[in-house]
Scaffold this active site. Structure first.
Site, PDB file in Angstrom:
ATOM      1  CE  LYS A 110      10.450  -9.544   1.815  1.00  0.00           C
ATOM      2  NZ  LYS A 110      10.096  -8.589   0.778  1.00  0.00           N
ATOM      3  CE  LYS A 189      -1.497  -7.611   5.357  1.00  0.00           C
ATOM      4  NZ  LYS A 189      -0.210  -7.047   5.664  1.00  0.00           N
ATOM      5  CE  LYS A 192       1.376  -9.889  -4.553  1.00  0.00           C
ATOM      6  NZ  LYS A 192       0.712  -8.755  -4.054  1.00  0.00           N
TER       7      LYS A 192
HETATM    8  P1  ADP Z   1       0.552  -9.124   0.080  1.00  0.00           P
HETATM    9  O1  ADP Z   1       0.093  -9.290   1.360  1.00  0.00           O
HETATM   10  O2  ADP Z   1      -0.533  -9.851  -0.925  1.00  0.00           O
HETATM   11  O3  ADP Z   1       1.950  -9.378  -0.854  1.00  0.00           O
HETATM   12  P2  ADP Z   1       1.329  -5.801  -0.571  1.00  0.00           P
HETATM   13  O4  ADP Z   1       2.228  -6.832   0.913  1.00  0.00           O
HETATM   14  O5  ADP Z   1       2.520  -6.176  -2.339  1.00  0.00           O
HETATM   15  O6  ADP Z   1       0.502  -7.431  -0.110  1.00  0.00           O
HETATM   16  O7  ADP Z   1       1.132  -4.813  -0.123  1.00  0.00           O
HETATM   17  C1  ADP Z   1       0.935  -3.420  -0.863  1.00  0.00           C
HETATM   18  C2  ADP Z   1      -0.020  -2.296   0.047  1.00  0.00           C
HETATM   19  O8  ADP Z   1      -1.491  -3.185   0.428  1.00  0.00           O
HETATM   20  C3  ADP Z   1       0.345  -2.536   1.405  1.00  0.00           C
HETATM   21  O9  ADP Z   1      -0.006  -1.051   1.860  1.00  0.00           O
HETATM   22  C4  ADP Z   1      -0.217  -3.780   2.772  1.00  0.00           C
HETATM   23  O10 ADP Z   1      -0.096  -2.559   3.868  1.00  0.00           O
HETATM   24  C5  ADP Z   1      -1.422  -3.685   1.430  1.00  0.00           C
HETATM   25  N1  ADP Z   1      -2.595  -4.123   2.120  1.00  0.00           N
HETATM   26  C6  ADP Z   1      -1.757  -5.404   1.881  1.00  0.00           C
HETATM   27  N2  ADP Z   1      -2.893  -6.407   1.966  1.00  0.00           N
HETATM   28  C7  ADP Z   1      -3.775  -5.715   2.992  1.00  0.00           C
HETATM   29  C8  ADP Z   1      -5.216  -6.244   3.763  1.00  0.00           C
HETATM   30  N3  ADP Z   1      -5.548  -7.174   3.388  1.00  0.00           N
HETATM   31  N4  ADP Z   1      -5.659  -5.212   3.946  1.00  0.00           N
HETATM   32  C9  ADP Z   1      -4.612  -3.973   4.173  1.00  0.00           C
HETATM   33  N5  ADP Z   1      -4.148  -3.317   3.395  1.00  0.00           N
HETATM   34  C10 ADP Z   1      -3.635  -4.357   3.063  1.00  0.00           C
END
Ligand code: ADP
Ligand code: TRP
Length: 325
Positions: A110, A189, A192
């Site tokens: 970060k 993947k 957000k």
């Molecule tokens: P983002 O990447 O959108 O910010 P987060 O990091 O907040 O999402 O993810 C929250 C949860 O969702 C985590 O446990 C993460 O492993 C799961 N997750 C997020 N994106 C994916 C994806 N594309 N495929 C599988 N699991 C995901």
């Protein structure tokens, strides 16, 4: 088993969040004592807009309930409604070596992305350790990206126990399967951070439009296609029955199938898959008092356990009830 996990209220949930995490949390509520919370204190390290944080926190709770989190089975609450967590964080900080936090990838990543190196971001894993240890959690389901934070939690708990006796239970991580990575609109993947998401509860028309934008290869309609390398199929197979998945696979191999057609079917399938959740969400949105009651009850249950463990930790290190003697 006592299961615990936290989710940051950082934006509307997308299909990746659901299939990669939320669906497993919901399954785990069946045979376990589950504690799930919205990590609004952690969100403060990156979100500095009061109204937006309040809205996102509440939306996250509503969406989890709509998606099937059952408050009769799992305790759902907001992290900041359990102030004992913040108290325990300080106790844990006093036994946390700087080096342990300096090694954390999430912090380093970060800061390298340009976020200011603030103390809250640095000590994020200590707050997370308090979240986990304060409920005597046994199993913590998290994505791969949180694995190191779980190791830090175990290290902090071990240091405290080594110094003060057997206070904390060491939790086991349950790392959610890597195989479950859901691709986004561009094939990376879904996340957000890449602006390539399909939100679960966005308006149907907008959702459909996005699905039509999913990147595919340029194999001509008449040719046979490979479902395993197709982003559309990777999402399609998650939202249909096994029979429909197999039938679509055949159509890919047979040739004569256009990606536009598959995308239309995917859009339909997504709508059908989440139709019940969408209806439940509408009901919850019109009954905000019910949601508040669920969160209050959840916090009350969580605080019962949290105060017991905090008390144990305070007594062990010599700060328990001194003013009450
Ligand atoms: P983002 O990447 O959108 O910010 P987060 O990091 O907040 O999402 O993810 C929250 C949860 O969702 C985590 O446990 C993460 O492993 C799961 N997750 C997020 N994106 C994916 C994806 N594309 N495929 C599988 N699991 C995901
Ligand atoms: N850091 C986690 C994430 O971003 C959220 C979280 C906060 C958490 N406290 C937790 C997860 C405790 C599991 C246990 O995904």
């Amino acid at each position: 088993m006592r299961v615990l996990s936290g989710i940051q209220p950082s934006g509307a949930f997308h299909l990746g969040n659901y299939f990669g995490a939320i669906r497993q949390y919901i399954d785990l509520q069946e045979d376990n004592e589950a504690f799930y919370f919205i990590a609004n204190l952690h969100a403060l390290t990156s979100l500095r807009d009061r109204t937006r944080l309040e809205d996102l926190t509440r939306d996250a709770a509503v969406d989890l309930l709509a998606l099937g989190l059952n408050p009769e089975k799992a305790h759902l609450f907001i992290q900041s409604d359990v102030p004992e967590v913040s108290e325990l964080t300080w106790l844990l900080m006093t036994v946390t070596p700087m080096g342990l936090l300096e090694r954390c990838h999430a912090y380093k990543d970060k800061v390298s992305q340009g976020l200011p190196a603030e103390h809250g971001l640095f000590s994020y894993p200590v707050l997370m350790a308090a979240d986990i240890l304060i409920y005597d959690s046994e199993v913590v389901p998290v994505g791969q990206d949180q694995k190191q934070h779980l190791e830090v939690t175990r290290d902090i708990a071990s240091s405290f126990n080594h110094m003060y006796g057997d206070v904390f239970r060491l939790p086991e991580p349950l790392i959610l399967k890597e195989g479950a990575v859901v691709p986004g609109l561009d094939g990376q993947k879904m996340s957000k951070s890449y602006s390539n998401t399909i939100e679960i509860f966005e308006m149907e028309k907008a959702q459909r439009k996005k699905i039509m934008r999913i990147v595919t290869d340029s194999v001509p309609v008449e040719d046979s296609k490979n479902p395993d390398t197709c982003n559309v199929f990777q999402i399609y197979k998650l939202v249909v029955s096994d029979a429909d998945r197999d039938a679509m696979e055949q159509r890919y191999h047979a040739g004569g199938l256009g990606y536009g057609e598959v995308k239309k079917e995917l859009a339909e399938a997504v709508v059908t898959y989440f139709a019940e959740a969408r209806a439940r969400r509408e009901t919850l949105l019109s009954r905000s008092d019910d949601v508040s009651d669920i969160l209050k009850t959840g916090a009350m249950r969580a605080r019962e356990k949290a105060s017991e463990v905090l008390d144990r930790a305070q007594k062990a290190c010599g700060i328990g009830r001194i003013g009450c003697w």
